[in-house]
Scaffold this active site. Structure first.
Site, short mmCIF file in Angstrom:
data_model
loop_
_atom_site.label_atom_id
_atom_site.label_comp_id
_atom_site.label_asym_id
_atom_site.label_seq_id
_atom_site.Cartn_x
_atom_site.Cartn_y
_atom_site.Cartn_z
N LYS A 1 1.10 -1.23 0.02
CA LYS A 1 -0.10 -0.02 -0.06
C LYS A 1 0.90 1.03 0.06
CE LYS A 1 -2.93 1.62 3.48
NZ LYS A 1 -2.90 3.26 3.41
N GLY B 1 -7.74 9.33 9.18
CA GLY B 1 -8.04 9.15 10.74
C GLY B 1 -9.30 10.36 10.99
N ALA C 1 -9.33 6.06 3.13
CA ALA C 1 -9.19 6.83 4.40
C ALA C 1 -10.25 7.77 4.69
CB ALA C 1 -7.72 7.76 4.17
N GLY C 2 -10.60 8.01 5.89
CA GLY C 2 -11.49 9.15 6.35
C GLY C 2 -13.06 8.55 6.86
N ASN D 1 -9.48 1.79 9.76
CA ASN D 1 -8.80 1.51 10.92
C ASN D 1 -9.31 2.45 12.10
OD1 ASN D 1 -6.89 1.03 12.76
ND2 ASN D 1 -5.17 1.50 11.59
N THR D 2 -9.10 3.58 12.12
CA THR D 2 -9.36 4.53 13.33
C THR D 2 -10.86 4.46 13.75
OG1 THR D 2 -7.70 5.93 12.40
CG2 THR D 2 -9.21 6.75 14.29
#
Lengths: 65, 257
Positions: free
Chosen positions: B96, B157, B184-185, B206-207
């Site tokens: 990645k 994040g 992301a996001g 993830n987050t």
């Protein structure tokens, strides 16, 4: 001889990368190495000489996103 | 089934492994999410603590495929060297690819990204580039050898969801056959469902899971949202309208005035 290992000045008597890793306590570890910003694969470590002031990076798996 | 670089993915949800309250919670979250791919990274190893050795042993026990990242790299050289190191340690050509261009937004440096992708693809890597929704950059990444794209929904994040719906829809429409993974996001399961409804092939979270009050329950919620969104996409959502249309038939309405 003094070299920088992960940013910290270390003393080693080893003159090649494979020997230095053992000397520094990384024997048997799954790590990847770079010297002065260049990746050195496992197979080339015994043939990779180290010199005073070289910058050695020793990386291992870590959590990531 | 979604296929990326010749590998069929059993789940359209990918999970990051960072910022969980404990390894046990991470393991349980991965399990209940059904994710088949988790992202990992490389960091300096201390010969005394050997934290990386323990983590690697833990990850292998999860029984899922790993996708190493080049997080934290700000230049082509850093990213390429990190990818080379990751390939050896993790035993996979998947990478990645992140080349960060700006620290407040962690926005990709798309110029460096394209250059690094070209170098790595030529070295036999299978590159998953973390990119924006920019169509021209996407085209150049594909020309560089990428066979999957990972556009951001919002800054890493931030949990803000899909910031540029128009741009993301355009990306999907321009590259109908390229696997597209929102990277992301994403903050809540409804964002993930929305991404899937728009036709994206998968999402990487993830987050939003790791930092939830109950990460395991949130992992399950995301798994359901991804499945629901994917099913909705296949079912063909209705077109929105500006004016109301009665859903109950008008014919036969009683005259009771």
């Amino acid at each position: 001889m003094k070299i920088l290992v992960n940013g910290t000045l270390c003393d080693t008597t080893a003159t090649d990368l494979a020997a230095a890793l053992k000397d520094l306590g990384y024997g048997g570890s799954t790590v990847a190495t770079a010297v002065n910003g260049e990746f050195i694969p496992v197979s080339l470590r015994p043939d990779s000489p180290l010199a005073e002031g070289d910058r050695l990076e020793v990386l291992a798996p870590m959590q990531g996103g | 089934m979604l296929s990326v670089y010749g590998t069929e993915l059993r789940s359209r949800l990918m999970l990051g492994t960072s910022r969980y309250p404990s390894p046990a919670v991470l393991a349980e979250a991965v399990k209940v999410s059904g994710a088949g791919i988790v992202t990992v990274s490389l960091r300096r190893e201390s010969s005394g603590e050997r934290a990386g050795q323990a983590f690697w042993s833990f990850v292998r026990d999860l029984g899922v495929r790993v996708l190493p990242n080049t997080a934290g790299c700000h230049s082509v050289k850093e990213a390429v060297t990190t990818a080379q190191m990751a390939r050896e340690v993790f035993g996979t050509s998947w990478i990645k690819l992140e080349v960060i261009g700006e620290d407040d937004t962690l926005q990709p440096d798309v110029f460096g990204l394209v250059e690094a992708a070209r170098i790595l693809a030529n070295e036999g890597f299978e590159v998953f580039p973390y990119t924006t929704e920019d169509l021209v950059v996407a085209d150049k990444l594909l020309a560089a050898g990428c066979r999957v794209l990972m556009p951001w929904g919002a800054p890493i994040g931030s949990g803000r969801g899909l910031n540029n719906l128009f741009g993301l829809k355009a990306l999907r429409a321009h590259f109908p056959d390229v696997p597209l993974v929102i990277d992301a996001g994403i903050g809540v399961p409804s964002h993930a469902a929305q991404a899937m409804e728009l036709g994206f092939d998968a999402v990487l979270i993830n987050t939003a899971v790791a930092q939830a009050a109950n990460p395991v329950l949130m992992a399950e919620a995301f798994a359901r949202a991804v499945e629901a969104g994917r099913a909705a996409r296949k079912a063909g959502p209705m077109e929105p309208r500006d004016l109301a249309v009665p859903s109950t038939p008008v014919i036969g309405t009683a005259m009771l005035r």
